[in-house]
Scaffold this motif. Sequence first.
Motif, PDB file in Angstrom:
ATOM      1  N   ASN A  29       0.853  -1.347  -0.088  1.00  0.00           N
ATOM      2  CA  ASN A  29       0.021   0.079  -0.001  1.00  0.00           C
ATOM      3  C   ASN A  29       0.864   1.309  -0.056  1.00  0.00           C
ATOM      4  OD1 ASN A  29      -2.667  -1.035   0.248  1.00  0.00           O
ATOM      5  ND2 ASN A  29      -2.019  -1.964   2.003  1.00  0.00           N
ATOM      6  N   THR A  53       0.393   4.374  -2.353  1.00  0.00           N
ATOM      7  CA  THR A  53       0.060   4.086  -3.891  1.00  0.00           C
ATOM      8  C   THR A  53      -0.636   2.911  -4.066  1.00  0.00           C
ATOM      9  OG1 THR A  53       1.948   2.589  -3.927  1.00  0.00           O
ATOM     10  CG2 THR A  53       2.481   4.888  -4.565  1.00  0.00           C
ATOM     11  N   ARG A  54      -1.050   2.228  -3.217  1.00  0.00           N
ATOM     12  CA  ARG A  54      -2.059   1.014  -3.189  1.00  0.00           C
ATOM     13  C   ARG A  54      -1.557  -0.025  -4.432  1.00  0.00           C
ATOM     14  NH1 ARG A  54      -4.989   5.450  -3.447  1.00  0.00           N
ATOM     15  NH2 ARG A  54      -5.982   4.884  -5.426  1.00  0.00           N
ATOM     16  N   GLU A  57      -3.521  -3.250  -5.057  1.00  0.00           N
ATOM     17  CA  GLU A  57      -5.054  -2.989  -4.982  1.00  0.00           C
ATOM     18  C   GLU A  57      -5.727  -4.064  -6.119  1.00  0.00           C
ATOM     19  OE1 GLU A  57      -7.825   0.858  -5.699  1.00  0.00           O
ATOM     20  OE2 GLU A  57      -6.119   0.706  -6.833  1.00  0.00           O
ATOM     21  N   ALA A  69      -1.986   1.207 -10.577  1.00  0.00           N
ATOM     22  CA  ALA A  69      -1.503   0.931  -9.493  1.00  0.00           C
ATOM     23  C   ALA A  69       0.058   0.951  -9.663  1.00  0.00           C
ATOM     24  CB  ALA A  69      -1.863  -0.238  -8.653  1.00  0.00           C
ATOM     25  N   ARG A  72       1.414   4.645 -10.627  1.00  0.00           N
ATOM     26  CA  ARG A  72       1.367   5.351  -9.260  1.00  0.00           C
ATOM     27  C   ARG A  72       2.586   5.104  -8.550  1.00  0.00           C
ATOM     28  NH1 ARG A  72      -4.316   3.792  -8.826  1.00  0.00           N
ATOM     29  NH2 ARG A  72      -3.775   2.310  -7.258  1.00  0.00           N
ATOM     30  N   THR A  73       3.068   3.799  -8.524  1.00  0.00           N
ATOM     31  CA  THR A  73       4.081   3.338  -7.736  1.00  0.00           C
ATOM     32  C   THR A  73       5.526   3.627  -8.496  1.00  0.00           C
ATOM     33  OG1 THR A  73       2.773   1.526  -6.720  1.00  0.00           O
ATOM     34  CG2 THR A  73       5.343   1.483  -6.737  1.00  0.00           C
TER      35      THR A  73
END
Length: 101
Positions: A29, A53-54, A57, A69, A72-73
């Motif tokens: 997460n 950043t989940r 998910e 996801a 984002r990471t």
Amino acid sequence: MTEAPPGTGIVGGTAARGATVAAVDVGSNTVRLLIAEANSGGLRRIDRRSVVTRLAEGVDRSGRLHPEAVGRTLEVLATYAGLVAASDCDLVGVIATSAVR
């Protein structure tokens, strides 16, 4: 900088006193960063960040990382890479959650 003994589980070695070190933890997460200076008493924190950043998910349902996801990471990791480079780190370690494996 001295190298870690074989079989210690340390990748890349250990830091000599005065060395700047960085650790990145890519969790399910949250992606965390610590940049510190090694000294005789341990570490002196220079920078510490944590961004949600989940990454994992939806992994339980699909068995795969969702592209958004991952994006984002990767954005956070790019920011952290810039911070590590600007800090002229002597040693950098990165670990990742089992979802990445």
